[in-house]
Write a protein that holds these residues in place. Structure first.
Motif, PDB file in Angstrom:
ATOM      1  N   UNK A   1      15.710   9.259   0.089  1.00 29.11           N
ATOM      2  CA  UNK A   1      16.071  10.599   0.544  1.00 29.11           C
ATOM      3  C   UNK A   1      14.870  11.537   0.489  1.00 29.11           C
ATOM      4  N   UNK A   2      14.085  11.432  -0.578  1.00 26.50           N
ATOM      5  CA  UNK A   2      12.892  12.273  -0.670  1.00 26.50           C
ATOM      6  C   UNK A   2      11.911  11.988   0.448  1.00 26.50           C
ATOM      7  N   UNK A   3      11.719  10.707   0.765  1.00 24.17           N
ATOM      8  CA  UNK A   3      10.805  10.328   1.849  1.00 24.17           C
ATOM      9  C   UNK A   3      11.319  10.820   3.196  1.00 24.17           C
ATOM     10  N   UNK A   4      12.633  10.741   3.408  1.00 22.48           N
ATOM     11  CA  UNK A   4      13.205  11.187   4.682  1.00 22.48           C
ATOM     12  C   UNK A   4      13.024  12.689   4.891  1.00 22.48           C
ATOM     13  N   UNK A   5      13.168  13.463   3.824  1.00 24.13           N
ATOM     14  CA  UNK A   5      12.960  14.913   3.936  1.00 24.13           C
ATOM     15  C   UNK A   5      11.541  15.234   4.387  1.00 24.13           C
ATOM     16  N   UNK A   6      10.571  14.476   3.875  1.00 26.32           N
ATOM     17  CA  UNK A   6       9.161  14.758   4.160  1.00 26.32           C
ATOM     18  C   UNK A   6       8.613  13.977   5.346  1.00 26.32           C
ATOM     19  N   UNK A   7       9.392  13.056   5.897  1.00 22.79           N
ATOM     20  CA  UNK A   7       8.883  12.190   6.954  1.00 22.79           C
ATOM     21  C   UNK A   7       8.371  12.937   8.186  1.00 22.79           C
ATOM     22  N   UNK A   8       8.967  14.054   8.617  1.00 23.18           N
ATOM     23  CA  UNK A   8       8.401  14.768   9.765  1.00 23.18           C
ATOM     24  C   UNK A   8       6.948  15.181   9.574  1.00 23.18           C
TER      25      UNK A   8
ATOM     26  N   UNK B   1      -2.036  10.356  12.644  1.00 15.89           N
ATOM     27  CA  UNK B   1      -3.391   9.951  13.032  1.00 15.89           C
ATOM     28  C   UNK B   1      -4.342   9.919  11.842  1.00 15.89           C
ATOM     29  N   UNK B   2      -4.006  10.641  10.779  1.00 14.86           N
ATOM     30  CA  UNK B   2      -4.856  10.683   9.586  1.00 14.86           C
ATOM     31  C   UNK B   2      -4.561   9.538   8.623  1.00 14.86           C
ATOM     32  N   UNK B   3      -3.636   8.650   8.989  1.00 16.01           N
ATOM     33  CA  UNK B   3      -3.225   7.577   8.091  1.00 16.01           C
ATOM     34  C   UNK B   3      -3.440   6.215   8.755  1.00 16.01           C
ATOM     35  N   UNK B   4      -4.711   5.816   8.930  1.00 16.07           N
ATOM     36  CA  UNK B   4      -4.974   4.483   9.485  1.00 16.07           C
ATOM     37  C   UNK B   4      -4.573   3.395   8.496  1.00 16.07           C
TER      38      UNK B   4
ATOM     39  N   UNK C   1      -4.868  11.269 -11.115  1.00 16.53           N
ATOM     40  CA  UNK C   1      -6.292  10.986 -10.928  1.00 16.53           C
ATOM     41  C   UNK C   1      -6.544  10.167  -9.666  1.00 16.53           C
ATOM     42  N   UNK C   2      -5.655   9.226  -9.374  1.00 20.09           N
ATOM     43  CA  UNK C   2      -5.814   8.429  -8.149  1.00 20.09           C
ATOM     44  C   UNK C   2      -5.619   9.286  -6.899  1.00 20.09           C
ATOM     45  N   UNK C   3      -4.621  10.160  -6.941  1.00 24.00           N
ATOM     46  CA  UNK C   3      -4.385  11.045  -5.797  1.00 24.00           C
ATOM     47  C   UNK C   3      -5.593  11.932  -5.557  1.00 24.00           C
ATOM     48  N   UNK C   4      -6.158  12.474  -6.623  1.00 27.61           N
ATOM     49  CA  UNK C   4      -7.300  13.379  -6.502  1.00 27.61           C
ATOM     50  C   UNK C   4      -8.499  12.689  -5.867  1.00 27.61           C
ATOM     51  N   UNK C   5      -8.660  11.395  -6.137  1.00 32.49           N
ATOM     52  CA  UNK C   5      -9.859  10.696  -5.680  1.00 32.49           C
ATOM     53  C   UNK C   5      -9.677   9.966  -4.354  1.00 32.49           C
TER      54      UNK C   5
ATOM     55  N   UNK D   1       2.577  15.215   3.892  1.00 31.32           N
ATOM     56  CA  UNK D   1       2.515  13.915   4.560  1.00 31.32           C
ATOM     57  C   UNK D   1       2.157  12.817   3.568  1.00 31.32           C
ATOM     58  N   UNK D   2       1.233  13.116   2.660  1.00 30.25           N
ATOM     59  CA  UNK D   2       0.855  12.132   1.636  1.00 30.25           C
ATOM     60  C   UNK D   2       2.026  11.803   0.734  1.00 30.25           C
ATOM     61  N   UNK D   3       2.786  12.830   0.363  1.00 34.98           N
ATOM     62  CA  UNK D   3       3.956  12.599  -0.486  1.00 34.98           C
ATOM     63  C   UNK D   3       4.978  11.726   0.234  1.00 34.98           C
ATOM     64  N   UNK D   4       5.187  11.976   1.526  1.00 36.18           N
ATOM     65  CA  UNK D   4       6.114  11.141   2.300  1.00 36.18           C
ATOM     66  C   UNK D   4       5.649   9.695   2.314  1.00 36.18           C
ATOM     67  N   UNK D   5       4.335   9.487   2.484  1.00 31.80           N
ATOM     68  CA  UNK D   5       3.795   8.130   2.531  1.00 31.80           C
ATOM     69  C   UNK D   5       3.982   7.409   1.199  1.00 31.80           C
ATOM     70  N   UNK D   6       3.639   8.082   0.100  1.00 31.33           N
ATOM     71  CA  UNK D   6       3.744   7.418  -1.207  1.00 31.33           C
ATOM     72  C   UNK D   6       5.203   7.198  -1.605  1.00 31.33           C
ATOM     73  N   UNK D   7       6.082   8.145  -1.279  1.00 33.62           N
ATOM     74  CA  UNK D   7       7.499   7.945  -1.578  1.00 33.62           C
ATOM     75  C   UNK D   7       8.075   6.801  -0.749  1.00 33.62           C
TER      76      UNK D   7
END
Length: 304
Positions: A66-73, A80-83, A187-191, A200-206
């Motif tokens: 559900x969290x990913x679906x909310x952020x998926x748009x 294009x930024x997520x090869x 720390x991983x997210x920061x780097x 968009x990053x949150x949608x991808x990781x979720x």
């Protein structure tokens, strides 16, 4: 330049005798911080309600989907930024920063009051500093080192506590490991995700985390009917406490910076304990208050 302009303006106002216009106070930031603290505090209440029916794996899968679906748009707009090569980092970050800690907190919610997980969650800030120091060469300083020791002493106090005569050490251990994973994930997210749109990053990781959890969720899907209260709590956990809360949090980071946005850490245990007491009648013991004070005090010192 800003100082010179400010001084000249003040001088002109004083010389003309005009009454300076009142400065409008920005109430949106404290109100959003308060709301976010309430929502994330309530997440531990929702886990406490839903996990007996769902179990930790199925509940976390519902939350992640559900969290990913909310952020998926947002992810679709920035696709294009997520090869493909970037997903080599997104997938493990989703496991470390979402799937595993969510499961640990849900597992702890089966065994201890909601306030326990909320208090352990506050250790995330300290663990992020510790992981940065141990593995990424960041300076920690004597003040932050002392804060870490005080925070860990709070965990020890919490782990040795009993609530209604029952030991809660295993739940505290699970919540502490979850906070450690959040610290590693930060720390991983920061780097490896800097420069990417946060929503968009949150949608991808979720989404990646949901895929990680899918086999366990299917294998442990509840055999008995799930109550309406549990379904409502699971849906609120996914849509409100994960998807929508992430949007508010990232907007806060963009407006006031990560350090000020992280002050929501102080509110989560307070609302977590308050809601559990109000709606579930769970006690708040003296040892819990002492442990929470030590942990939150250490976080405050580390963030000065």
């Amino acid at each position: 330049m800003r100082g010179a302009g400010g001084n000249s303006g003040d001088g002109a106002g004083a010389m003309s005798g005009a009454t300076p216009a009142p400065v409008a106070r920005d109430w949106s930031t404290p109100l959003e911080l308060l709301g976010l603290g309430m929502v994330w505090g309530a997440s531990f209440l929702f886990m406490r309600i839903a996990v007996p029916d769902f179990g930790p794996y199925a509940l976390v899968e519902v939350r992640l989907l559900l969290g990913a679906l909310v952020l998926m748009p947002f992810l679709w707009r920035a696709r294009a930024l997520f090869p493909a090569r970037r997903w080599l980092w997104l997938a493990p970050i989703g496991l470390i920063n979402s799937a595993l800690p969510f499961v640990l907190f849900a597992w702890a919610a089966q065994r201890a009051p909601a306030a326990i997980g909320a208090i352990c969650n506050a250790m995330t800030v300290l663990f992020a500093a510790l992981v940065g120091y141990l593995f990424f060469g960041e300076k920690i300083g004597p003040r932050r080192a002392l804060a870490l020791l005080v925070g860990f002493s709070g965990v020890v106090v919490l782990a040795t506590a009993k609530v209604s005569g029952l030991a809660i050490g295993t739940a505290v251990a699970a919540g502490t490991v979850a906070a450690l994973l959040y610290g590693v994930g930060a720390n991983l997210v920061r780097r490896h995700m800097s420069g990417l749109p946060p929503a968009a990053s949150a949608a991808a990781t979720l989404g990646c985390a949901a895929l990680w959890m899918l086999p366990m969720a299917l294998n442990h899907w509840p055999r008995q009917p799930v109550s309406v209260a549990s379904w409502a709590s699971a849906i609120a956990l996914g849509i409100v406490c994960t998807g929508l809360a992430f949007l508010v949090f990232y907007r806060l980071i963009g407006r006031v910076g990560p350090s000020r946005a992280a002050t929501v850490t102080y509110l989560i245990p307070l609302f977590g304990a308050l809601f559990a007491w109000l709606f579930l009648g769970e006690p708040v013991t003296l040892q819990m208050l002492l442990a929470g004070g030590l942990i939150l005090g250490s976080v405050a010192v580390s963030q000065r």
